[in-house]
Design an enzyme around this catalytic site. Structure first.
Site, PDB file in Angstrom:
ATOM      1  N   GLY A  41       0.839  -1.187   0.000  1.00  0.00           N
ATOM      2  CA  GLY A  41       0.000   0.000   0.000  1.00  0.00           C
ATOM      3  C   GLY A  41       0.876   1.238   0.000  1.00  0.00           C
ATOM      4  O   GLY A  41       2.027   1.217  -0.442  1.00  0.00           O
ATOM      5  N   GLY A  65       2.367   2.837   2.487  1.00  0.00           N
ATOM      6  CA  GLY A  65       3.564   2.709   3.301  1.00  0.00           C
ATOM      7  C   GLY A  65       4.577   1.751   2.715  1.00  0.00           C
ATOM      8  O   GLY A  65       5.762   2.076   2.594  1.00  0.00           O
ATOM      9  N   GLU A  94     -17.975  11.050   0.431  1.00  0.00           N
ATOM     10  CA  GLU A  94     -17.642  11.090  -0.990  1.00  0.00           C
ATOM     11  C   GLU A  94     -18.515  10.159  -1.817  1.00  0.00           C
ATOM     12  O   GLU A  94     -18.984  10.538  -2.901  1.00  0.00           O
ATOM     13  CB  GLU A  94     -16.148  10.759  -1.163  1.00  0.00           C
TER      14      GLU A  94
END
Length: 456
Positions: free
Chosen positions: A19, A21, A176
């Site tokens: 991901g 990181g 959203e």
């Protein structure tokens, strides 16, 4: 052992998860005197902040994903293994995976998070979620399948349930996707389904807390609520969905919203690995780390991103689960790993808040910057678009996303209304193809709040 990884006289850094990181860490170790091995269940990096646009047909799935091997082509110290990680054995420095065991000198957990259903079995079984590209594609197919069914039924109650959509969770994801669904109701669905009365379609955004966008400023919370109200989204604060079954989302023992479409965006747990000491795994499955992201009690095991629980004086419940946190932790950890190989002391992590933002719909977004700076409207919308466009991995993805956004903006249309893989609830599984209920237990911090919706 080691799944055919080449022998190296350099320390091996194994990163679980690619991901934000894990990706940043592997990049920052490109010129370090170590062997970098990334293990992930997918062979692509997934840009999670835009998953909701895949779910609503605004973007193609492959425009927010990029092959891991292509990202690191040319990085000579990088190796990738496609596998599920089943556990860690810290006493022997061994990572157990579905393709074999991998030895490590340093292990970095960048496993991210999983959906937290707070122990509500009926919601885990029946609700939709948006944590992966398969989730997003399933949700898109499911919504359009239900509208096809709505055309065929003569029962007005059943039709209402097929058309209603309930979004649970008033964070950025919930806000959203609610805004995106409202735009789809206004601009897209009337073209595809002229036989249906879209005025009957209701979109509910249900939040257990007292305000939307809890971590953001009161100004952003008020702006988001106003934008959603303008779009016709029915926001219900101080309300929790207690169960979801028989096409009913119950917010009390007897009161419910009729719906076949419940989207769960109410919380996440860290994706801690089996084999870690129980003492370092918190109730929400995050792993306790010290100021240099070292797992407490394990000298050569580290955690970054959503799975890491780094408590500070300003953040007594741990740093927020945000991409910038993971990326900043990764960059410092790369330097600290090099220091460790040289016998030097690591440096502590200090988070730099660069701001947070959320988009509601076209020309409507909210942005909070450090030092109390807030702005909204079309300027916030343009800022959100620019930041997300620049953060996408790969030039092609940036171009495709820009073209899709421009087409949607000027045409008020979304072309990706495809049911490419029909979905049924019995098909609902996580990315590994199985339930992970052990990761989805309730947390003590969850406060559902009093019901606020009137009887549906």
């Amino acid at each position: 052992m080691d799944t055919n990884l080449p022998f190296s006289d350099k320390p091996r850094v194994v990163i679980v998860g690619c991901g934000f990181g894990g990706l940043q860490l592997a990049k920052d170790l490109a010129n370090a005197p170590v062997q970098v091995v990334v293990v992930d269940r997918n062979n692509y990096h997934n840009f999670q902040p835009l998953l909701y646009q895949v779910a609503t047909g605004a973007l193609e799935a492959d425009s927010i994903a990029y092959p891991v091997r292509k990202i690191f082509s040319g990085q000579r110290n990088f190796f990738f293994r496609l596998a599920d990680v089943t556990g860690v054995e810290s006493t022997t420095n061994t990572l157990h995976t579905s393709v074999g065991e991998i030895r490590y000198d340093y292990l970095v957990l960048a496993t991210g998070s999983l959906t937290n259903f707070f122990g509500i079995e009926s919601i885990e079984r029946n609700a939709m979620q948006i944590k992966s590209i398969p989730n997003a594609l399933n949700l898109r197919s499911f919504i359009f399948q239900n509208f096809e069914k709505a055309l065929l039924t003569a029962d007005p109650v059943e039709r209402q349930a097929l058309m209603n959509i309930v979004v649970v969770g008033g964070g950025p994801t919930g806000v959203e996707i609610s805004g995106s669904l409202a735009e789809m109701r206004k601009h897209v669905l009337p073209k595809d389904y002229p036989e249906l009365d879209l005025g009957q379609m209701q979109i509910f955004l249900v939040e257990a807390g007292p305000a939307l966008l809890g971590p953001m400023s009161p100004a952003s919370q008020a702006d988001a609520s106003r934008y959603l109200d303008e779009l016709g989204v029915q926001v219900r604060l101080g309300t929790s969905v207690k169960r979801f079954e028989d096409s009913k989302a119950y917010y009390s023992d007897t009161e419910f919203i009729p719906t076949e479409n419940l989207i769960w965006a109410a919380g996440v747990n860290g994706a801690a690995l089996p084999g870690l000491p129980d003492a370092v795994v918190t109730r929400n499955k995050r792993v306790t780390v010290n100021p240099w992201n070292q797992v407490e009690g394990l000298a050569n095991v580290f955690a970054i991103g959503d799975v890491a629980n780094l408590v500070t004086a300003d953040m007594p419940k741990g740093l927020p689960m945000l991409a910038p946190v993971a990326q900043q932790q990764a960059s410092l950890l790369a330097k600290n790993l090099v220091r460790l190989t040289k016998g030097e002391a690591p440096q502590p992590f200090e988070y730099t808040n660069k701001g947070v933002m959320a988009i509601v719909s076209r020309n409507k977004a909210v942005v909070d910057l450090p030092k109390g700076v807030h702005f909204n409207g079309i300027f916030g919308w343009a800022t959100w678009l620019f930041v997300h466009l620049m953060t996408l991995v790969g030039f092609r993805n940036k171009v495709v996303a820009f073209v899709d956004w421009a087409f949607s903006y000027f045409s008020s249309d979304q072309a990706l209304r495809l049911i490419i893989r029909p979905f049924k609830r019995r098909d609902m599984r996580d990315d590994q193809g199985k339930r992970t209920a052990e990761h989805l237990t309730a947390t003590a911090d969850y406060n559902p709040g009093p019901p606020a919706i009137q009887e549906a």
